[in-house]
Design an enzyme around this catalytic site. Structure first.
Site, PDB file in Angstrom:
ATOM      1  N   HIS A  36     -11.157  -2.584   3.392  1.00 38.23           N
ATOM      2  CA  HIS A  36     -11.004  -2.229   4.817  1.00 38.23           C
ATOM      3  C   HIS A  36     -11.709  -0.929   5.198  1.00 38.23           C
ATOM      4  CE1 HIS A  36      -8.200   0.204   2.666  1.00 38.23           C
ATOM      5  NE2 HIS A  36      -7.982   0.925   3.747  1.00 38.23           N
ATOM      6  N   ASP A  37     -12.247  -0.205   4.229  1.00 37.57           N
ATOM      7  CA  ASP A  37     -12.964   1.049   4.510  1.00 37.57           C
ATOM      8  C   ASP A  37     -14.472   0.891   4.380  1.00 37.57           C
ATOM      9  OD1 ASP A  37     -10.580   2.536   4.797  1.00 37.57           O
ATOM     10  OD2 ASP A  37     -10.477   2.929   2.640  1.00 37.57           O
ATOM     11  N   GLU A  83      -6.406   4.030  -5.867  1.00 31.78           N
ATOM     12  CA  GLU A  83      -7.683   4.271  -5.190  1.00 31.78           C
ATOM     13  C   GLU A  83      -8.188   5.635  -5.634  1.00 31.78           C
ATOM     14  OE1 GLU A  83      -9.654   4.708  -0.734  1.00 31.78           O
ATOM     15  OE2 GLU A  83      -7.664   5.471  -1.155  1.00 31.78           O
ATOM     16  N   ASP A 139       0.866  -1.177   0.000  1.00 30.47           N
ATOM     17  CA  ASP A 139       0.000   0.000   0.000  1.00 30.47           C
ATOM     18  C   ASP A 139       0.904   1.229   0.000  1.00 30.47           C
ATOM     19  OD1 ASP A 139      -2.332   1.622   0.395  1.00 30.47           O
ATOM     20  OD2 ASP A 139      -3.248  -0.069   1.439  1.00 30.47           O
ATOM     21  N   ASP A 155      -2.793   4.665  -2.525  1.00 31.99           N
ATOM     22  CA  ASP A 155      -3.799   5.258  -1.649  1.00 31.99           C
ATOM     23  C   ASP A 155      -4.228   6.652  -2.143  1.00 31.99           C
ATOM     24  OD1 ASP A 155      -5.100   4.963   1.076  1.00 31.99           O
ATOM     25  OD2 ASP A 155      -4.004   6.832   1.434  1.00 31.99           O
TER      26      ASP A 155
HETATM   27  C1  GLC Z   1      -7.621   5.618   1.934  1.00 31.82           C
HETATM   28  C2  GLC Z   1      -7.498   4.396   2.806  1.00 31.82           C
HETATM   29  C3  GLC Z   1      -8.088   4.721   4.135  1.00 31.82           C
HETATM   30  C4  GLC Z   1      -7.317   5.867   4.737  1.00 31.82           C
HETATM   31  C5  GLC Z   1      -7.259   7.058   3.798  1.00 31.82           C
HETATM   32  C6  GLC Z   1      -6.201   8.032   4.216  1.00 31.82           C
HETATM   33  O1  GLC Z   1      -8.936   5.942   1.672  1.00 31.82           O
HETATM   34  O2  GLC Z   1      -8.090   3.299   2.185  1.00 31.82           O
HETATM   35  O3  GLC Z   1      -8.105   3.610   4.994  1.00 31.82           O
HETATM   36  O4  GLC Z   1      -7.914   6.256   5.937  1.00 31.82           O
HETATM   37  O5  GLC Z   1      -6.936   6.676   2.491  1.00 31.82           O
HETATM   38  O6  GLC Z   1      -4.925   7.495   3.993  1.00 31.82           O
END
Ligand code: GLC
Ligand code: CA
Length: 543
Positions: free
Chosen positions: A315-316, A242, A98, A200
């Site tokens: 995970h979110d 993402e 990640d 991310d």
């Molecule tokens: C992304 C991650 C999340 C995190 C955010 C800030 O959305 O998936 O878990 O809190 O970025 O890094």
């Protein structure tokens, strides 16, 4: 399109903190992942994406990194990491890291240096602005975790910018020195033998603060092309961004091979159909027609250019079976239905840990039982704004990130077999019946269903590369589509409702001897004009 290894790969996402604890401190660790490699190999996945394991004060569970080239002690050591890469590699499994480079932790030495001295070369690694004459923040940009995106720093008397928590200052991607530092770090990991990166919140790195642009800024794609050239471009790695703000048009910019940016992106349109006006704390019931419209649109728009990622949860997000299926009497059946629907689409499928045994959302009695920074911040904010606490708790039950983060349920033993100690977040009490050991003993389980779908993808190239066409697209509760190439034609039919449904099928499926690839009720051997589906019934057949 030229074949890439990640076209027919299946990725398994691990949230290391909640996967498997080997030393009894209640926190999952790298050795825990190593111990479970045989299980993952048996399941058939090719890639493990690890949520962050770097050194971090854990304000946002590791998405706040204080040293990109060190492992957080609670997860293990760099030797453990090397061992994981090697042992996974020996089983044909690659490790995807990640990459969190929109921001660092406030404890990162770069930010610490920036804090000490306005003239430090690291000052400009972050985004600083003066206060307005009245002392207030430079603008009213909000943080994604609630409150202002600006934090006053009294020592040097300026505000710094943070899109997430105030302990996650944003890196300044307008500074070329930031690029060099990040590329050096990425190449260090590539040299360690990793299989790629999940990037991310990458759509924020092209931000132009003074113009009020955060997502999809004009500098974003040139930046990714430069990153590609300087790091993974010639390395044959899997890269997935993402990108909450991606439309199909934008996704093609990222993933069209000739643009040399990323392998693919995660889009979230199918997730936000269950949010009222884009607000996750105002959940609305699933509208199957709307969900179908989004998923089919992405299948069709990326047919000739670009590549889809396929996922129901991470995970979110809430647990797939609780959000899109039925986590009561139809839990097993609807989880298999969701898996079939997604895994036979075109794109690279992602499985989030526990999804393969249909783990469900959790309902902790009090907000104090929740650990997630976003959940806690928004509970306080919304209740202060006048939202009824019970209404807010209901939203937490639906959409809190902790739904995905309860420990992996390995067996019917204390703490679900996740730890010998006290888990950092309580286990879901349903572990007594929902666990890997039990699923392994039953060839009719959701687990075996996933394993079968993964096998099918390796067996039939039509699943990976075939064309896509909707079937009875206007049906409000059934999602049905075909996949086809010169040799095969597959029909996938899924009832997303608790009621029986009837679907009308195209003539080329009538009265033929069919191979049933996947089913969750009885195998389907032959079809005629219509087919009556039981609640959440789903099947896939091949001509
Ligand atoms: C992304 C991650 C999340 C995190 C955010 C800030 O959305 O998936 O878990 O809190 O970025 O890094
Ligand atoms: Ca541990």
């Amino acid at each position: 399109m030229q074949n890439a290894w990640w076209h027919d790969a299946v990725v398994y996402q691990i949230y290391p903190r909640s996967f498997y604890d080997t030393n009894g401190d209640g926190i999952g660790d790298l050795n825990g992942i190593i111990e479970k490699l045989d299980y993952l190999h048996w399941l058939g996945v090719n890639v493990l994406w690890l949520s962050p394991v770097y050194q971090s004060p854990m304000d946002d569970n590791g998405y706040d990194i204080s040293d990109y080239c060190a492992i957080a002690p609670e997860f293990g050591t760099m030797e453990d990491m090397t061992r994981l890469i090697d042992k996974a590699g020996a089983l044909g499994i690659k490790i995807v890291m990640d990459l969190v480079v929109n921001h660092t932790s406030d404890e990162h030495p770069w930010f610490q240096a920036a804090l000490q001295d306005k003239n430090s070369p690291y000052r400009d690694f972050y985004i600083w602005r003066d206060a307005k004459p009245d002392g207030s923040a430079p603008d009213d940009q909000g943080s994604i975790f609630g409150g202002s995106a600006w934090q006053w720093e009294p020592n040097t008397e300026q505000y710094y910018f943070h899109l997430f928590s105030k302990r996650q200052p944003d890196l300044n991607w307008e500074n070329p020195a930031v690029h060099d530092a990040v590329y050096t770090m990425m190449n260090w990991w590539i040299d360690k033998g990793i299989g790629g990166f999940r990037l991310d919140v990458i759509d924020f790195i092209g931000k132009e603060i003074d113009k009020g642009i955060t997502g999809n800024g004009p500098r974003l794609h040139p930046l990714l092309q430069a990153m590609n050239r300087a790091t993974f471009g010639d390395k044959d790695l899997l890269t997935v961004g993402e990108t909450w703000g991606a439309t199909p048009e934008i996704a093609k910019l990222y993933s069209a091979p000739e643009r040399n940016e990323l392998s693919m992106v995660f889009q979230f349109e199918h997730i936000t159909v269950t949010w009222k006006d884009g607000d996750k704390w105002q959940p609305v019931p699933l509208d199957v027609a709307a969900l179908k419209q989004v998923l089919f649109k992405w299948q069709q728009e990326l047919a000739d250019s670009g590549w889809n990622s396929l996922f129901w949860n991470n995970h979110d997000l809430p647990r797939a079976v609780s959000k899109f299926g039925h986590d009561g009497q139809y839990r097993t059946r609807s989880a298999k239905m969701l898996a079939t629907t997604l895994h036979l689409m075109r794109g690279t499928p992602y499985i989030y840990q526990g999804e393969e045994i249909a783990m469900t959302n959790v309902t902790f009695p009090s907000i104090d039982d929740y650990q997630d920074i976003e959940t806690r911040n928004f509970y306080d904010l919304r209740v202060a704004e006048g939202v009824d606490p019970d209404t807010m708790m209901e939203a937490v039950y639906q959409n809190s990130r902790d739904n995905a983060r309860t420990p992996m349920q390995w067996e019917n033993a204390p703490q679900a077999g996740f730890t010998q100690g006290t888990p950092w977040l309580p286990v879901n009490p349903n572990y007594t019946t929902i666990n890997v050991a039990r699923a392994t003993e039953n060839s009719g389980s959701v687990l075996y269903h996933y394993r079968q779908l993964i096998k099918l993808r390796k067996q039939y190239p039509v699943i990976v590369h075939g064309q896509f066409a909707p079937v009875e697209e206007s049906h409000p509760n059934v999602m049905a589509y075909e996949r086809f190439d010169d040799t095969h034609r597959i029909l996938v039919v899924s009832n997303f409702s608790e009621q029986k449904q009837t679907i009308t099928l195209p003539a080329h499926w009538h009265d033929k001897a069919l191979t049933c690839l996947s089913y969750n009720m009885d195998p389907v051997k032959q079809l005629s004009t219509t087919y009556k589906l039981a609640p959440y019934e789903s099947f896939a057949v091949m001509l």
